[in-house]
Each structure stands twice: as C-alpha cells, then as structure tokens.
Write a protein that holds these residues in place. Sequence first.
Motif, mmCIF file in Angstrom:
data_model
loop_
_atom_site.group_PDB
_atom_site.id
_atom_site.type_symbol
_atom_site.label_atom_id
_atom_site.label_comp_id
_atom_site.label_asym_id
_atom_site.label_seq_id
_atom_site.Cartn_x
_atom_site.Cartn_y
_atom_site.Cartn_z
ATOM 1 N N ALA A 197 46.454 34.061 41.852
ATOM 2 C CA ALA A 197 47.756 33.827 41.220
ATOM 3 C C ALA A 197 47.529 33.806 39.707
ATOM 4 O O ALA A 197 47.463 32.767 39.068
ATOM 5 C CB ALA A 197 48.356 32.512 41.702
ATOM 6 N N SER A 198 47.419 35.001 39.158
ATOM 7 C CA SER A 198 46.931 35.186 37.793
ATOM 8 C C SER A 198 48.072 35.355 36.794
ATOM 9 O O SER A 198 49.144 35.875 37.127
ATOM 10 C CB SER A 198 46.029 36.428 37.751
ATOM 11 N N ALA A 199 47.795 34.970 35.559
ATOM 12 C CA ALA A 199 48.733 35.207 34.462
ATOM 13 C C ALA A 199 48.618 36.614 33.898
ATOM 14 O O ALA A 199 49.370 36.978 32.988
ATOM 15 C CB ALA A 199 48.493 34.187 33.346
ATOM 16 N N PHE A 200 47.711 37.420 34.433
ATOM 17 C CA PHE A 200 47.473 38.766 33.922
ATOM 18 C C PHE A 200 48.380 39.827 34.548
ATOM 19 O O PHE A 200 48.215 41.009 34.284
ATOM 20 C CB PHE A 200 46.014 39.174 34.158
ATOM 21 N N TYR A 201 49.327 39.439 35.399
ATOM 22 C CA TYR A 201 50.146 40.415 36.119
ATOM 23 C C TYR A 201 51.471 40.744 35.442
ATOM 24 O O TYR A 201 52.224 41.588 35.942
ATOM 25 C CB TYR A 201 50.467 39.911 37.534
ATOM 26 N N GLY A 202 51.779 40.090 34.336
ATOM 27 C CA GLY A 202 53.102 40.243 33.733
ATOM 28 C C GLY A 202 53.549 41.671 33.487
ATOM 29 O O GLY A 202 54.657 42.061 33.885
ATOM 30 N N PRO A 203 52.758 42.494 32.815
ATOM 31 C CA PRO A 203 53.201 43.874 32.559
ATOM 32 C C PRO A 203 53.478 44.674 33.822
ATOM 33 O O PRO A 203 54.403 45.485 33.864
ATOM 34 C CB PRO A 203 52.037 44.462 31.753
ATOM 35 N N PHE A 204 52.684 44.472 34.885
ATOM 36 C CA PHE A 204 52.948 45.167 36.147
ATOM 37 C C PHE A 204 54.335 44.832 36.666
ATOM 38 O O PHE A 204 55.053 45.699 37.181
ATOM 39 C CB PHE A 204 51.905 44.795 37.199
ATOM 40 N N MET A 222 45.785 33.108 45.365
ATOM 41 C CA MET A 222 44.735 32.102 45.244
ATOM 42 C C MET A 222 44.746 31.387 43.892
ATOM 43 O O MET A 222 45.128 31.950 42.873
ATOM 44 C CB MET A 222 43.364 32.758 45.462
ATOM 45 N N ASP A 223 44.261 30.165 43.922
ATOM 46 C CA ASP A 223 44.094 29.360 42.710
ATOM 47 C C ASP A 223 42.938 29.938 41.886
ATOM 48 O O ASP A 223 41.822 30.079 42.391
ATOM 49 C CB ASP A 223 43.786 27.917 43.107
ATOM 50 N N PRO A 224 43.182 30.284 40.600
ATOM 51 C CA PRO A 224 42.107 30.864 39.777
ATOM 52 C C PRO A 224 40.877 29.973 39.627
ATOM 53 O O PRO A 224 39.803 30.461 39.266
ATOM 54 C CB PRO A 224 42.780 31.080 38.420
ATOM 55 N N ALA A 225 41.004 28.680 39.923
ATOM 56 C CA ALA A 225 39.859 27.772 39.795
ATOM 57 C C ALA A 225 38.913 27.836 40.987
ATOM 58 O O ALA A 225 37.814 27.272 40.935
ATOM 59 C CB ALA A 225 40.363 26.330 39.621
ATOM 60 N N ASN A 226 39.322 28.533 42.060
ATOM 61 C CA ASN A 226 38.552 28.477 43.308
ATOM 62 C C ASN A 226 37.639 29.678 43.486
ATOM 63 O O ASN A 226 38.069 30.827 43.343
ATOM 64 C CB ASN A 226 39.508 28.383 44.505
ATOM 65 N N ARG A 227 36.390 29.378 43.818
ATOM 66 C CA ARG A 227 35.383 30.403 44.064
ATOM 67 C C ARG A 227 35.062 30.515 45.548
ATOM 68 O O ARG A 227 35.110 31.599 46.130
ATOM 69 C CB ARG A 227 34.118 30.065 43.270
ATOM 70 N N ARG A 228 34.749 29.394 46.187
ATOM 71 C CA ARG A 228 34.351 29.435 47.597
ATOM 72 C C ARG A 228 35.488 29.916 48.489
ATOM 73 O O ARG A 228 35.243 30.549 49.527
ATOM 74 C CB ARG A 228 33.861 28.058 48.046
ATOM 75 N N ASP A 243 38.638 47.666 55.791
ATOM 76 C CA ASP A 243 37.595 48.658 55.524
ATOM 77 C C ASP A 243 37.136 48.629 54.067
ATOM 78 O O ASP A 243 36.038 49.091 53.750
ATOM 79 C CB ASP A 243 38.128 50.051 55.859
ATOM 80 N N PHE A 244 37.989 48.134 53.182
ATOM 81 C CA PHE A 244 37.675 47.904 51.775
ATOM 82 C C PHE A 244 38.198 46.506 51.421
ATOM 83 O O PHE A 244 39.167 46.031 52.027
ATOM 84 C CB PHE A 244 38.401 48.876 50.832
ATOM 85 N N LEU A 245 37.617 45.891 50.398
ATOM 86 C CA LEU A 245 38.109 44.627 49.875
ATOM 87 C C LEU A 245 38.411 44.774 48.390
ATOM 88 O O LEU A 245 37.573 45.267 47.628
ATOM 89 C CB LEU A 245 37.074 43.511 50.058
ATOM 90 N N ILE A 246 39.609 44.360 47.991
ATOM 91 C CA ILE A 246 39.988 44.370 46.583
ATOM 92 C C ILE A 246 39.850 42.961 46.018
ATOM 93 O O ILE A 246 40.268 41.983 46.646
ATOM 94 C CB ILE A 246 41.438 44.857 46.397
ATOM 95 N N VAL A 247 39.274 42.875 44.830
ATOM 96 C CA VAL A 247 39.284 41.643 44.040
ATOM 97 C C VAL A 247 40.212 41.876 42.853
ATOM 98 O O VAL A 247 40.049 42.824 42.096
ATOM 99 C CB VAL A 247 37.875 41.250 43.553
ATOM 100 N N LYS A 248 41.196 40.991 42.710
ATOM 101 C CA LYS A 248 42.230 41.167 41.689
ATOM 102 C C LYS A 248 42.568 39.813 41.073
ATOM 103 O O LYS A 248 42.857 38.866 41.824
ATOM 104 C CB LYS A 248 43.475 41.776 42.344
#
Length: 325
Positions: A197-204, A222-228, A243-248
């Motif tokens: 749940a990022s603040a980087f999505y605004g222009p999209f 997801m919470d940006p603070a969470n890694r596990r 079959d593929f995993l995206i990290v965004k």
Amino acid sequence: MNVTFDRHRRLRRTSGIRSMVRETHVRPEDFIYPIFVMDGNDIKNPVASMPGVYQWSLDRVDAEVAEAVEKGIETIILFGVPAEKDAVGSSAYDTEGIVQRATRQIRAAHPHLTIIADTCLCQFTDHGHCGVVKDGEILNDESLDLLVQTAVSQAEAGADIIAPSNMMDGFTAAIRQGLDEAGYKNIPIMSYAVKYASAFYGPFRDAAHSSPQSGDRKTYQMDPANRREAFREAASDVEEGADFLIVKPALSYLDIIRDIRNREDVPIVAYNVSGEYSMIKAAAQNGWIDEKAVVLEKLTSMKRAGADLILTYYAKDAADWLKES
C-alpha cells in the motif's frame, strides 16, 4: 612502500575489462512495457503526472505497440480505461471490454508479441476499489468470482499471461481454477503477489482513473513496514499456482525482491511504478540529474536484487539507451 594489498582496480582499468567482468546485465527483452488503452477515436492523451506516457485509443495504439516492438521490447501489459463504470466493474469482464478488444487487435497485428492483461477491478468500478464493496467493506470472497470472470475473458481474447493485481486472499487459486475449468490450463499467472500500500502509485491512478472514491487500500495491500509478511504472500501464491511473482513497488523494496528471489524459484518481476518514474522525470526536466544514467542504474539495481523481468514505463527509452551504451 612495503605493503601487501589486493589490486581490485585492475578489473576496472578499461571499459572493455569492465564490460568483460560485469555481473548484472539489463536487456530490452527483460522489459514489460505498460500501455493504457481507452475507448474513443484519435486519442493520444498525455498523462500530466507522467511525462511521455499516454492513454491511447484503439485506432492509434498499434503505432505505439509497433514502436515498442521495433526497439526490441517483446512483452507489453495492457491497462484499460473504460468509458463506463459501475459498482461491480462489469466492463472488466465484458467480452467487448476495452482490454479484450485491445488484446484481439494487438494480437492480430503482432502474433509473436507477448501480451499480458492486468486483471483487476479498480479502473472499472465507480468506487475505485479492487473488489466488491458493501457497507464500506471490501468483500474478499465475493470479489473472487468477478476476478475469475475477468481473467477468463482476457484469456479468451488472446492474452498470453494473466496478471491479477487485486490482492484479495485466494485470488491466484481462484483464477487458476477458473482458467483451468475454462480450458486455459496453459495460460500462466503473473501474480502481483507482493503489492504494498504504497504512496508511489499516485501518477498511475491519474493514468488509469483508478483512485478510490473513499477510504484506501490498506486492508488488502501490504503494510510497507512489513518484510516477513511478503514471504507468506509469495509462498501462498506459488502454492496456489502462480507462475511469476511481482514485487511492487521496486525501488524502495529491493530488499524484498532479494528476499523473494532467495526463497522462490519462479521468475520474479520488479514493477518500477509510476511514482518512481515521475520523480526521475521531474528531476531530469529540471536539469538536476542525468536521466539516462540514473534510469539505467536504477534498472540495473532491480536486476541485481534478483528480478528476472522489469515492468517499467521507461522501457522504450531504456531500450534505446542500452543500444547506445
């Protein structure tokens, strides 16, 4: 001077030697190029917050696709901007929806191009959420049926890969079952498995007209603070048939890309998102940075972190720059 030490600079002495020992390589065929398609005629709408990015009507999108192919880009992903929206995003799974029509048209013109269909409801719902909303709550299980219908309609239209981006629990399992039952067992799923749940999505959201009309997406992204938590999300999606995993996003989550790469064997896709693109564009337009150098360094960092593929709005420019270098 009577000192013993290693001479690491020997392997940096010339451009030829540096090229010879380079560990990470970025190629145009690594890129997935996003294209926004919409209804209408003779439309090439600039996205104000994303200089160089446009919304395309179907009568003009072929030229954009042809240019990308000419530059060596082998894969595109389609995002639809519908003419009409409703509470359940029905145009997302309409056989005559904008993504379905664009897929058929582009497939006819470019039979060897790999076409990915983004599978979500947010652009198509009048509330802007990625699922069914009732009394202010985004309903998980009720949303899965609509996502399956969307995926199947996109496969029927000729999409090579289905890319569900909604982050509902169980979306990969539901879509895999739906595709299989509809006769599309060989269509792979490129899951947005780790989507923050990022603040980087605004222009999209400007480009796709997909901003939520109320609330936010923090109950399903997801919470940006969470890694596990990312490990659990990725493992679930692989188990469910991804079959593929995206990290965004990519740039602020390179550690997560590396973590997932170390844990999962399927191809990893880094989504170099709109905010990352627009920040560099703004700085470059002000003369504060060398755009080419910064972009290629950024894309290299994503490959170095473990990404096999990069979904980026810079695909066309980067393809040109790589040929020059």
